[in-house]
Motif scaffolding. Sequence first.
Motif, PDB file in Angstrom:
ATOM      1  N   ILE A 140      45.019  43.733  34.648  1.00 13.37           N
ATOM      2  CA  ILE A 140      44.667  45.126  34.955  1.00 13.37           C
ATOM      3  C   ILE A 140      44.845  45.999  33.722  1.00 13.37           C
ATOM      4  O   ILE A 140      44.006  46.846  33.420  1.00 13.37           O
ATOM      5  N   LYS A 144      41.889  48.087  31.923  1.00 14.89           N
ATOM      6  CA  LYS A 144      41.966  49.540  31.749  1.00 14.89           C
ATOM      7  C   LYS A 144      41.798  49.925  30.280  1.00 14.89           C
ATOM      8  O   LYS A 144      41.166  50.937  29.958  1.00 14.89           O
ATOM      9  N   LYS A 149      37.233  50.902  35.154  1.00 13.63           N
ATOM     10  CA  LYS A 149      37.905  51.744  36.144  1.00 13.63           C
ATOM     11  C   LYS A 149      38.040  50.990  37.461  1.00 13.63           C
ATOM     12  O   LYS A 149      37.148  50.245  37.851  1.00 13.63           O
TER      13      LYS A 149
END
Length: 202
Positions: A140, A144, A149
């Motif tokens: 994640i 990012k 998103k």
Amino acid sequence: MAQIYGYVRVSSIDQNEERQIVELSKRNVLSRNIYIDKQSGKSFERPQYKKLIKKLKHGDLLYILSIDRLGRNYLEIQEQWRMLTKEKGVDICVIDMPLLDTRNGKDLMGTFIADLVLQILSFVAQNERENIRKRQAQGIAVAKAKGIKFGRPEIALPENFGELVHDWEKKKIPLPEVLELCKMSKATFYRKLREYRLLEQK
């Protein structure tokens, strides 16, 4: 008379418990003696497991597919195993790990081997879960950093949003028509309106 039971746990309502049930059925566990818990990843409430514990009696046999069905971490797995085998006098058979079958080797050496295997496997199960969580968090973070998103995509404002707001405030068009033209829910419209007005003030 001793009974045969089975316990099934899946960590999400989206997961399929069928494989576990099939394995239990192969071992002649009656469907009425199979207890199934479905839960989210965050919750570890196990109402069916609690019912099963009350039902189990000395000499009964409990089948589970894998050791991590008993608990979410090393200590909990150990505690549940001790409670079932020592306090309640229940035999446990872990289908995926034949060495963990308390019906075999009731002597001191057999018990020692089962306890040793249990400790190793419960540690490995917890370690693997923690590694999965770390990999997910790392994935994640990398996504990012690349600008990916998460969550619902942002709804773009129509070019004439200001005009629509003006006409709505002057009661020239009703709110449902504004929502339809903007393709938004009422909550989204008011949120976008707040953001729009903040931008106007800058």
